[in-house]
Motif scaffolding. Structure first.
Motif, PDB file in Angstrom:
ATOM      1  N   THR A 183       0.841  -1.330  -0.019  1.00 60.52           N
ATOM      2  CA  THR A 183       0.164   0.223   0.358  1.00 60.52           C
ATOM      3  C   THR A 183       1.078   0.381  -0.290  1.00 60.52           C
ATOM      4  O   THR A 183       2.000   1.535   0.613  1.00 60.52           O
ATOM      5  CB  THR A 183      -1.001   0.233   1.324  1.00 60.52           C
ATOM      6  N   ILE A 184       0.763   2.181  -1.395  1.00 64.56           N
ATOM      7  CA  ILE A 184       1.456   3.292  -0.770  1.00 64.56           C
ATOM      8  C   ILE A 184       0.478   4.575  -0.733  1.00 64.56           C
ATOM      9  O   ILE A 184       1.469   6.019  -0.673  1.00 64.56           O
ATOM     10  CB  ILE A 184       2.319   3.723  -2.182  1.00 64.56           C
ATOM     11  N   GLY A 185      -0.489   4.557  -0.134  1.00 64.59           N
ATOM     12  CA  GLY A 185      -1.637   5.524   0.475  1.00 64.59           C
ATOM     13  C   GLY A 185      -2.642   5.072   0.509  1.00 64.59           C
ATOM     14  O   GLY A 185      -3.121   4.328  -0.164  1.00 64.59           O
ATOM     15  N   GLU A 186      -3.721   6.005   1.536  1.00 63.24           N
ATOM     16  CA  GLU A 186      -4.316   5.239   2.210  1.00 63.24           C
ATOM     17  C   GLU A 186      -5.452   7.495   2.211  1.00 63.24           C
ATOM     18  O   GLU A 186      -4.933   8.165   2.769  1.00 63.24           O
ATOM     19  CB  GLU A 186      -4.200   4.658   3.550  1.00 63.24           C
ATOM     20  N   GLY A 187      -6.390   6.811   2.408  1.00 58.85           N
ATOM     21  CA  GLY A 187      -8.244   7.253   2.455  1.00 58.85           C
ATOM     22  C   GLY A 187      -8.641   6.909   3.338  1.00 58.85           C
ATOM     23  O   GLY A 187      -8.961   5.917   2.971  1.00 58.85           O
ATOM     24  N   THR A 188      -9.615   8.200   2.792  1.00 60.26           N
ATOM     25  CA  THR A 188     -10.818   7.443   3.590  1.00 60.26           C
ATOM     26  C   THR A 188     -11.809   6.154   2.953  1.00 60.26           C
ATOM     27  O   THR A 188     -12.393   5.362   3.417  1.00 60.26           O
ATOM     28  CB  THR A 188     -12.970   9.093   3.796  1.00 60.26           C
ATOM     29  N   PHE A 189     -12.211   7.149   1.319  1.00 58.25           N
ATOM     30  CA  PHE A 189     -13.028   5.970   0.680  1.00 58.25           C
ATOM     31  C   PHE A 189     -12.144   5.118  -0.153  1.00 58.25           C
ATOM     32  O   PHE A 189     -12.325   4.512  -0.599  1.00 58.25           O
ATOM     33  CB  PHE A 189     -13.782   6.873  -0.257  1.00 58.25           C
ATOM     34  N   ALA A 190     -10.286   5.084  -0.234  1.00 61.78           N
ATOM     35  CA  ALA A 190      -9.991   4.563  -1.249  1.00 61.78           C
ATOM     36  C   ALA A 190      -8.523   4.310  -0.625  1.00 61.78           C
ATOM     37  O   ALA A 190      -7.788   5.081   0.590  1.00 61.78           O
ATOM     38  CB  ALA A 190      -9.654   4.821  -2.509  1.00 61.78           C
ATOM     39  N   LYS A 191      -7.873   2.898  -1.277  1.00 67.36           N
ATOM     40  CA  LYS A 191      -6.621   3.802  -0.559  1.00 67.36           C
ATOM     41  C   LYS A 191      -5.433   2.359  -1.889  1.00 67.36           C
ATOM     42  O   LYS A 191      -6.011   2.208  -3.177  1.00 67.36           O
ATOM     43  CB  LYS A 191      -6.076   1.779   0.711  1.00 67.36           C
TER      44      LYS A 191
ATOM     45  N   LEU B 104       2.407   4.742 -12.906  1.00 64.10           N
ATOM     46  CA  LEU B 104       3.185   4.846 -11.475  1.00 64.10           C
ATOM     47  C   LEU B 104       3.944   6.055 -11.366  1.00 64.10           C
ATOM     48  O   LEU B 104       4.291   6.398 -12.594  1.00 64.10           O
ATOM     49  CB  LEU B 104       4.170   3.521 -11.284  1.00 64.10           C
ATOM     50  N   VAL B 105       3.665   7.058 -10.649  1.00 64.02           N
ATOM     51  CA  VAL B 105       4.824   7.983 -10.107  1.00 64.02           C
ATOM     52  C   VAL B 105       5.483   8.152  -8.431  1.00 64.02           C
ATOM     53  O   VAL B 105       4.731   8.017  -7.956  1.00 64.02           O
ATOM     54  CB  VAL B 105       4.031   9.654 -10.323  1.00 64.02           C
ATOM     55  N   THR B 106       6.588   8.154  -9.027  1.00 66.06           N
ATOM     56  CA  THR B 106       7.646   7.785  -7.778  1.00 66.06           C
ATOM     57  C   THR B 106       8.711   9.028  -7.732  1.00 66.06           C
ATOM     58  O   THR B 106       9.315   8.402  -6.219  1.00 66.06           O
ATOM     59  CB  THR B 106       8.813   6.217  -8.237  1.00 66.06           C
ATOM     60  N   GLY B 107       8.236   9.797  -7.875  1.00 67.04           N
ATOM     61  CA  GLY B 107       9.234  11.272  -7.662  1.00 67.04           C
ATOM     62  C   GLY B 107       8.600  11.807  -6.529  1.00 67.04           C
ATOM     63  O   GLY B 107       9.184  12.878  -5.627  1.00 67.04           O
ATOM     64  N   GLY B 108       7.262  11.071  -5.923  1.00 66.35           N
ATOM     65  CA  GLY B 108       6.956  12.349  -4.760  1.00 66.35           C
ATOM     66  C   GLY B 108       5.841  13.261  -5.134  1.00 66.35           C
ATOM     67  O   GLY B 108       6.022  13.546  -6.154  1.00 66.35           O
ATOM     68  N   GLU B 109       6.303  14.013  -3.515  1.00 70.09           N
ATOM     69  CA  GLU B 109       5.001  15.525  -3.839  1.00 70.09           C
ATOM     70  C   GLU B 109       5.850  16.666  -4.220  1.00 70.09           C
ATOM     71  O   GLU B 109       6.931  16.635  -3.348  1.00 70.09           O
ATOM     72  CB  GLU B 109       3.726  15.218  -2.861  1.00 70.09           C
ATOM     73  N   LEU B 110       5.884  17.450  -4.898  1.00 71.86           N
ATOM     74  CA  LEU B 110       6.173  18.965  -4.346  1.00 71.86           C
ATOM     75  C   LEU B 110       6.377  19.430  -3.330  1.00 71.86           C
ATOM     76  O   LEU B 110       7.161  19.670  -2.411  1.00 71.86           O
ATOM     77  CB  LEU B 110       5.333  19.634  -5.819  1.00 71.86           C
ATOM     78  N   PHE B 111       5.037  19.546  -2.735  1.00 73.97           N
ATOM     79  CA  PHE B 111       4.766  19.457  -1.035  1.00 73.97           C
ATOM     80  C   PHE B 111       6.436  19.241  -0.595  1.00 73.97           C
ATOM     81  O   PHE B 111       6.973  20.001   0.349  1.00 73.97           O
ATOM     82  CB  PHE B 111       3.720  19.346  -0.341  1.00 73.97           C
ATOM     83  N   ASP B 112       6.638  17.324  -1.087  1.00 75.29           N
ATOM     84  CA  ASP B 112       7.811  17.541  -0.411  1.00 75.29           C
ATOM     85  C   ASP B 112       8.951  18.283  -0.229  1.00 75.29           C
ATOM     86  O   ASP B 112       9.983  18.209   0.751  1.00 75.29           O
ATOM     87  CB  ASP B 112       7.478  16.128  -0.260  1.00 75.29           C
TER      88      ASP B 112
ATOM     89  N   LEU C 165       2.827  15.303  -8.313  1.00 73.55           N
ATOM     90  CA  LEU C 165       3.493  14.834  -8.380  1.00 73.55           C
ATOM     91  C   LEU C 165       4.564  15.327  -8.977  1.00 73.55           C
ATOM     92  O   LEU C 165       4.800  15.540 -10.144  1.00 73.55           O
ATOM     93  CB  LEU C 165       2.932  13.319  -8.347  1.00 73.55           C
ATOM     94  N   LEU C 166       5.643  14.118  -9.001  1.00 72.74           N
ATOM     95  CA  LEU C 166       7.035  14.269  -9.940  1.00 72.74           C
ATOM     96  C   LEU C 166       7.612  12.520  -9.943  1.00 72.74           C
ATOM     97  O   LEU C 166       7.521  11.800  -9.393  1.00 72.74           O
ATOM     98  CB  LEU C 166       8.373  14.859  -9.321  1.00 72.74           C
TER      99      LEU C 166
ATOM    100  N   GLY D  29      11.779  13.205 -12.372  1.00 75.68           N
ATOM    101  CA  GLY D  29      11.384  15.050 -12.313  1.00 75.68           C
ATOM    102  C   GLY D  29      10.838  15.741 -12.632  1.00 75.68           C
ATOM    103  O   GLY D  29      10.921  17.156 -12.517  1.00 75.68           O
ATOM    104  N   ASN D  30       9.925  15.234 -13.663  1.00 74.54           N
ATOM    105  CA  ASN D  30       8.909  16.322 -14.746  1.00 74.54           C
ATOM    106  C   ASN D  30       7.582  16.154 -13.380  1.00 74.54           C
ATOM    107  O   ASN D  30       7.143  14.867 -12.624  1.00 74.54           O
ATOM    108  CB  ASN D  30       8.237  15.009 -15.807  1.00 74.54           C
ATOM    109  N   LEU D  31       6.896  16.939 -14.078  1.00 74.86           N
ATOM    110  CA  LEU D  31       5.756  17.484 -12.825  1.00 74.86           C
ATOM    111  C   LEU D  31       4.535  16.242 -14.262  1.00 74.86           C
ATOM    112  O   LEU D  31       3.915  16.424 -15.089  1.00 74.86           O
ATOM    113  CB  LEU D  31       5.586  19.070 -13.169  1.00 74.86           C
ATOM    114  N   LYS D  32       3.658  16.344 -12.402  1.00 73.36           N
ATOM    115  CA  LYS D  32       1.870  15.189 -12.781  1.00 73.36           C
ATOM    116  C   LYS D  32       1.065  15.667 -12.384  1.00 73.36           C
ATOM    117  O   LYS D  32       1.362  15.585 -10.506  1.00 73.36           O
ATOM    118  CB  LYS D  32       2.731  13.939 -12.338  1.00 73.36           C
ATOM    119  N   VAL D  33       0.242  17.119 -12.114  1.00 73.13           N
ATOM    120  CA  VAL D  33      -0.346  16.822 -11.725  1.00 73.13           C
ATOM    121  C   VAL D  33      -1.961  16.007 -11.407  1.00 73.13           C
ATOM    122  O   VAL D  33      -2.021  14.747 -12.256  1.00 73.13           O
ATOM    123  CB  VAL D  33      -2.008  17.458 -12.873  1.00 73.13           C
ATOM    124  N   SER D  34      -2.419  15.306  -9.960  1.00 70.40           N
ATOM    125  CA  SER D  34      -3.059  14.219 -10.070  1.00 70.40           C
ATOM    126  C   SER D  34      -4.251  15.153  -9.386  1.00 70.40           C
ATOM    127  O   SER D  34      -4.750  16.232  -8.999  1.00 70.40           O
ATOM    128  CB  SER D  34      -2.124  13.374  -8.545  1.00 70.40           C
TER     129      SER D  34
END
Length: 449
Positions: free
Chosen positions: A26-34, A100-108, A151-152, A156-161
């Motif tokens: 699991t790489i992410g989890e929310g209220t209604f989805a993982k 699959l986008v593996t570079g993480g969030e721009l926020f990080d 996401l990146l 290193g390219n930006l991806k809107v999610s």
């Protein structure tokens, strides 16, 4: 601890499949989805699968919203937007197969390293504007653009999610405006906070301006612990640029963070801005034909014929080097304490057959010998229908993985007469001659050689 208990302590590997995809961690989890990492078993390509619980979606009346999110992502095929491969449904779940986008969030990046260099921030901003411009050309407005949703990829390219709060142009009312207040407070446009409706394109662009400010400054332009004060600051565009920003960057930010959506700069105007144009490379990609949305209805439908199959497969427990060595007579200290030395109460052999094939072959061989068989994954319990000298003979069987293509089979008498166990094993061995690669004696000879 005996080597027998050590072996049984090894946990079997569990494989879960959905259609042609093998699910991983699991790489992410929310209220209604993982979201889980997955691999396409046909191509070997890695993907991310967003898994939604149908019951929760129905309970909270989110079917139309989720369908809309999927439809939107199928419409958008752009190098700076997270791609959607396909949608599948089972009786209880919806599976959205994503790039699959593996570079993480721009926020990080901002959170961990602070503000960016101006040329780096400009490159990400250019990619963001390219993506948003394309979305708007397809009648799609994101409405929740923020650093956490950018996401990146590995290059290193930006991806809107995350199009969960997006709006299609069909949702625009007769006055030509959207009317749903949504988004994250710090990034939201002033007109969204009011109740008079707003243009999705202008509202998205305001959020892009906030993102650009954060990348260059390292902090948000509008912040306040009191929500009403925050809204006042946003409505009057009350912010201060840090001294290190270039004049060109400050000038562009001011044009984007214009509280009046009518006079706010537009994307065509940004594309010719001097600061923005520096090093700009327009996106090059092949325009896709219209997306097929048939699988969306199939995924949400009740027809079992259109549902994907979910399978849980367990692999045999693996053995480490120490466990393998402990099978050698020279290191097996259990022999010193074995009272019944004349006849061993367990037997082993190795096989190059698959674990499933071994289970099937043992079952086929044991049934004619008068055994009732119970199976659980790669463990079997064999019990004679007819009582012997010491009651019914019970044989516990387990398969262990020694290497990717080599398995060891252990048969152990758990109840009954040892002589009868030995006789049973000799009969079984004859039936399994095509399955056995090495007998226990051959295994021990190879280990002690």
């Amino acid at each position: 601890m005996s080597y027998r208990s050590k072996l049984t302590a090894s946990a079997p590997k569990v494989k879960r499949r959905v259609g042609k995809y093998e699910l991983g961690r699991t790489i992410g989890e929310g209220t209604f989805a993982k979201v889980r990492f997955a691999k396409n078993s046909e191509t070997g390509d890695p993907v991310a699968i967003k898994i939604l619980d149908k019951e929760k979606v129905l309970k909270h009346k989110l079917v139309e919203q989720i369908k809309r999110e999927i439809s939107i992502m199928k419409l958008i095929k752009h190098p700076n937007v997270v791609g959607l491969h396909e949608v599948m449904g089972s009786k209880s779940k919806i599976f959205i197969v994503l790039e699959l986008v593996t570079g993480g969030e721009l926020f990080d990046i901002i959170a961990n390293y602070g503000r960016m260099r101006e040329d780096e921030a400009r490159r990400y901003f250019q990619q963001l504007i390219n993506a948003v411009d394309y979305c708007h050309s397809r009648g799609v407005y994101h409405r929740d653009l923020k650093l956490e949703n950018l996401l990146l990829d590995a290059y290193g390219n930006l991806k809107v999610s995350d199009f969960g709060l997006s709006a299609l142009s069909q949702q625009i009312r007769g006055d030509g405006l959207l009317h749903t207040s949504c988004g994250t407070p710090n990034y939201v446009a002033p007109e969204v906070l009011e109740d008079g409706g707003y243009h999705g394109a202008a509202a998205d662009l305001w959020s892009c301006g906030v993102i650009l400010f954060v990348m260059l400054a390292g902090y948000l332009p509008f912040e306040d612990n009191n929500l009403m004060n925050l809204y006042k600051k946003i409505s009057s565009a009350e912010y201060t640029c840090p001294s290190w920003l270039s004049f060109g960057a400050m000038k562009l930010i001011a044009k984007i963070l214009d509280p009046n959506p009518v006079t706010r700069i537009t994307i065509p105007e940004i594309l010719v801005d001097e600061w923005f144009r520096k090093g700009y490379k327009p996106p090059v990609f092949e325009e896709k034909c219209e997306a097929n949305l048939d699988d969306i209805d199939a995924a949400f439908g009740d027809s079992e014929d259109q549902h994907v199959k979910e399978k849980i497969e367990e692999q045999p427990a693996s053995m480490n080097a120490f466990e393998l060595i402990s099978l050698s007579k020279g290191l097996n200290l259990e022999n010193l304490f074995d009272i019944e030395k004349e006849f061993k109460r367990e037997k082993r052999f190795t096989s190059k057959c698959s674990a499933k094939e071994i289970v099937t072959k043992i079952e086929e061989a044991a049934k004619p010998l008068g055994f009732d068989i119970q199976k659980k994954n790669y463990k079997m319990k064999l019990e004679t229908m007819k009582a012997g000298r010491k009651g019914n003979l019970n044989v516990a069987t387990e398969i262990f993985q020694m290497a990717p293509s080599v398995h060891m089979v252990e048969l152990k008498k758990s109840k009954g007469d040892t002589l009868e166990f030995q006789k049973f094993y000799r009969s079984l061995s004859v039936q399994l001659k095509d399955v056995v690669w090495k007998s226990e004696e051959e295994m021990q000879d190879s280990m002690t050689a």
